[in-house]
Design an enzyme around this catalytic site. Structure first.
Site, PDB file in Angstrom:
ATOM      1  N   ASP A 143       0.821  -1.228   0.000  1.00 19.68           N
ATOM      2  CA  ASP A 143       0.000   0.000   0.000  1.00 19.68           C
ATOM      3  C   ASP A 143       0.851   1.274   0.000  1.00 19.68           C
ATOM      4  OD1 ASP A 143      -2.338  -1.441  -0.048  1.00 19.68           O
ATOM      5  OD2 ASP A 143      -3.162  -0.590   1.804  1.00 19.68           O
ATOM      6  N   ASN A 170      -4.560  -1.965  -4.542  1.00 18.75           N
ATOM      7  CA  ASN A 170      -5.825  -2.025  -3.799  1.00 18.75           C
ATOM      8  C   ASN A 170      -5.725  -1.128  -2.564  1.00 18.75           C
ATOM      9  OD1 ASN A 170      -8.404  -2.713  -3.177  1.00 18.75           O
ATOM     10  ND2 ASN A 170      -7.969  -4.835  -2.587  1.00 18.75           N
ATOM     11  N   GLU A 191     -11.267  -5.160   1.019  1.00 15.66           N
ATOM     12  CA  GLU A 191     -10.426  -5.983   0.151  1.00 15.66           C
ATOM     13  C   GLU A 191     -11.206  -7.125  -0.502  1.00 15.66           C
ATOM     14  OE1 GLU A 191      -9.531  -4.177   2.471  1.00 15.66           O
ATOM     15  OE2 GLU A 191      -7.366  -3.868   2.618  1.00 15.66           O
ATOM     16  N   ARG A 238      -5.916  -9.141   5.809  1.00 10.15           N
ATOM     17  CA  ARG A 238      -6.440  -9.342   7.174  1.00 10.15           C
ATOM     18  C   ARG A 238      -7.055 -10.729   7.352  1.00 10.15           C
ATOM     19  NH1 ARG A 238      -5.056  -4.775   9.289  1.00 10.15           N
ATOM     20  NH2 ARG A 238      -5.283  -2.936   7.996  1.00 10.15           N
TER      21      ARG A 238
HETATM   22  O1  LIG Z   1      -8.424   6.285   6.385  1.00  9.08           O
HETATM   23  C1  LIG Z   1      -7.828   5.220   6.620  1.00  9.08           C
HETATM   24  O2  LIG Z   1      -6.601   5.173   6.797  1.00  9.08           O
HETATM   25  C2  LIG Z   1      -8.622   3.974   6.692  1.00  9.08           C
HETATM   26  C3  LIG Z   1      -9.967   4.019   6.918  1.00  9.08           C
HETATM   27  C4  LIG Z   1     -10.801   2.807   7.093  1.00  9.08           C
HETATM   28  O3  LIG Z   1     -11.594   2.661   5.936  1.00  9.08           O
HETATM   29  P1  LIG Z   1     -13.155   3.115   5.845  1.00  9.08           P
HETATM   30  O4  LIG Z   1     -13.244   4.539   6.188  1.00  9.08           O
HETATM   31  O5  LIG Z   1     -13.467   2.816   4.417  1.00  9.08           O
HETATM   32  O6  LIG Z   1     -13.899   2.246   6.833  1.00  9.08           O
HETATM   33  C5  LIG Z   1      -9.952   1.552   7.280  1.00  9.08           C
HETATM   34  O7  LIG Z   1     -10.732   0.406   7.114  1.00  9.08           O
HETATM   35  C6  LIG Z   1      -8.785   1.510   6.329  1.00  9.08           C
HETATM   36  O8  LIG Z   1      -8.010   0.353   6.503  1.00  9.08           O
HETATM   37  C7  LIG Z   1      -7.880   2.700   6.547  1.00  9.08           C
HETATM   38  C1  LIG Z   2      -9.694  -1.657   4.428  1.00  9.32           C
HETATM   39  C2  LIG Z   2      -8.368  -1.703   4.348  1.00  9.32           C
HETATM   40  O1  LIG Z   2      -7.601  -1.080   3.430  1.00  9.32           O
HETATM   41  P1  LIG Z   2      -7.793   0.199   2.508  1.00  9.32           P
HETATM   42  O2  LIG Z   2      -6.872   1.234   3.045  1.00  9.32           O
HETATM   43  O3  LIG Z   2      -7.400  -0.255   1.135  1.00  9.32           O
HETATM   44  O4  LIG Z   2      -9.235   0.641   2.575  1.00  9.32           O
HETATM   45  C3  LIG Z   2      -7.602  -2.508   5.349  1.00  9.32           C
HETATM   46  O5  LIG Z   2      -6.359  -2.350   5.395  1.00  9.32           O
HETATM   47  O6  LIG Z   2      -8.189  -3.306   6.088  1.00  9.32           O
END
Ligand SMILES: O=C(O)C1=C[C@@H](OP(=O)(O)O)[C@@H](O)[C@H](O)C1
Ligand SMILES: C=C(OP(=O)(O)O)C(=O)O
Length: 431
Positions: free
Chosen positions: A49, A92, A346, A393
């Protein structure tokens, strides 16, 4: 590697130094790139990422030097990327795709944003709707409201805007980080319930490190006062990843412990540190210091020494998955509520989690926004082959099943999204 066999393990004990937080790493990279000045970042997460964000920023003309592990020196471009035409592949990584969409929509350039096939099934329409309110010109290249996107040069007219808050908080985070670039005062109103709220607090805290303030009357209305520019804080150290911590903390609770994670502590900015509240409600012992957290629990592995809980997971969407597998080691039925967003991550995580927990003998009920897990009467089913759906995860959570039974994790390398050496670290705490 096609699969990894984890033998039945009797106890968990030890100390793990956490990799940097994904959420903080990608925010800090983007804000450093947009800032005036040079930012010296340490403990940046090195994973798929963050690689997607680093690569994208370099293509956009940002100079980034890598000196040693986790250390990156970013020369900011003072709010304007030099490259005005680019194709970006963002894998992703939601934390790269959504914020970059918002920022690039304001850059008067021509950009293509694509990802892996699953990214093209993850919604982005609410963010595009919000950006179009101020004149952004964005077209969908595939399915309406989903990536891939084409961003065209456009005249932006800063104005008060609204965004839906119930699908992903990353849309609001993206807008908050991007809109100061207009220099104009803007108020963002959130329609409906804002999910994953701690990630908004994290965004605001990181923006403050770079000298930009957000005025907030509630979690539904945010004002950017205008005339603010991002300025490098010179150096910044990324906290350890609280979501990655959840697997080790659960291990300590399930299989004796103590297990200590180093890199996050009581003053962490990350919402997922509150995962320990769920473990505590299940009967685990928790100790928290400034830079570490430690858990311990029943000393008989797989003994179901924990208590089932009924828990609202809205504020810990990622660590909540860890709770679903921890429920295999609790007496009674554990209910996870308010997890509708799992369906657009994911993989469809509610469906995936249900299918794979059943392979271990659990009874699982699920709905649009909840999951209910009851462990089997006897022991877990041995040698289940757990599918991971290209979801890091899923792979990390199901490693915890090995405290009850031997288990096979299919496609374990999907952990590369946020924690490439997860299984090596996991082996360090198992006995
Ligand atoms: O802003 C961020 O860093 C994230 C927000 C969350 O997503 P959502 O806001 O889509 O729930 C989380 O699940 C993701 O892993 C990271
Ligand atoms: C939802 C996740 O990732 P993303 O930052 O791609 O949304 C995660 O890391 O669980």
């Amino acid at each position: 590697m096609k699969w990894l066999d984890l033998p039945l393990t009797h106890s968990a004990m030890g100390q793990i130094h956490l990799p940097g937080s994904k959420s903080i790493s990608n925010r800090v990279l983007l804000l450093s790139a947009l800032a005036e000045g040079i930012t010296d970042i340490s403990n940046l997460l090195e994973s798929d990422d963050t690689e997607r964000m680093l690569e994208a920023l370099k293509i956009l003309g940002v100079t980034i030097e890598h000196s040693n592990a986790g250390r990156y020196i970013v020369t900011g471009c003072a709010g304007d990327f030099p490259v005005k035409s680019a194709r970006l592949f963002l894998g992703n990584a939601g934390t790269a795709f959504r914020p970059l969409t918002a920022v690039l929509a304001l850059m008067r350039g021509h950009y293509y944003l694509t990802g892996v096939p699953r990214m093209h099934e993850r919604p982005v329409g609410d963010l595009v709707d919000a950006l179009r309110q101020i004149g952004a010109a964005i077209t969908y290249l595939g399915q309406e409201r989903f990536p891939p996107l084409e961003i065209h040069p456009a005249d932006i007219h800063p104005a008060d805007i609204s965004v839906n808050g119930n699908i992903s908080s990353q849309f609001l985070s993206g807008l908050l980080m991007a809109l100061p670039l207009t220099g104009q005062p803007v108020t963002i109103s959130v329609n409906g319930v804002l999910i994953s709220q701690p990630y908004i607090a994290l965004t605001i805290a990181q923006m403050a490190h770079f000298g930009v303030q957000v005025e907030r009357a509630s979690w539904q209305r945010f004002t950017l006062p205008g005339s603010q520019v991002y300025r490098s804080p010179a150096t910044i150290a990324v906290e350890g990843d609280a979501s990655s911590a959840s697997y080790f903390l659960a291990a300590g609770a399930i299989a004796g412990g103590p297990v200590r994670v180093v890199g996050v502590g009581q003053d962490s900015y990350q919402g997922d540190v509150r995962f320990v509240e769920a473990l505590e409600a299940m009967g685990a012992h928790i100790r928290i210091g400034d830079t570490w957290i430690e858990t311990s629990g029943s000393h008989e592995s797989g003994s179901r020494g924990l208590k089932a809980i009924d828990f609202d997971c809205n504020h810990i969407p990622d660590a909540a998955m860890t709770l679903a597998v921890t429920a295999l080691f609790a007496q009674g039925t554990t209910t996870l509520r308010n997890i509708a967003s799992w369906r657009v991550k994911e993989t469809d995580r509610i469906a995936a989690m249900s299918t794979e927990l059943r392979k271990l003998g659990a009874q699982v009920e699920s709905g649009d926004d909840f999951l209910r897990v009851t462990p089997p009467d006897g022991s877990l089913v041995p040698n289940a082959a757990i599918d991971t759906y290209d979801d890091h995860r899923m792979a990390m959570c199901f490693s915890l099943a090995s405290f009850g039974v031997s288990v096979r994790i299919n496609d374990p390398l999907c952990v590369a999204k946020t924690f490439p050496d997860y299984f090596e670290k996991f082996a360090e705490i198992t006995r």
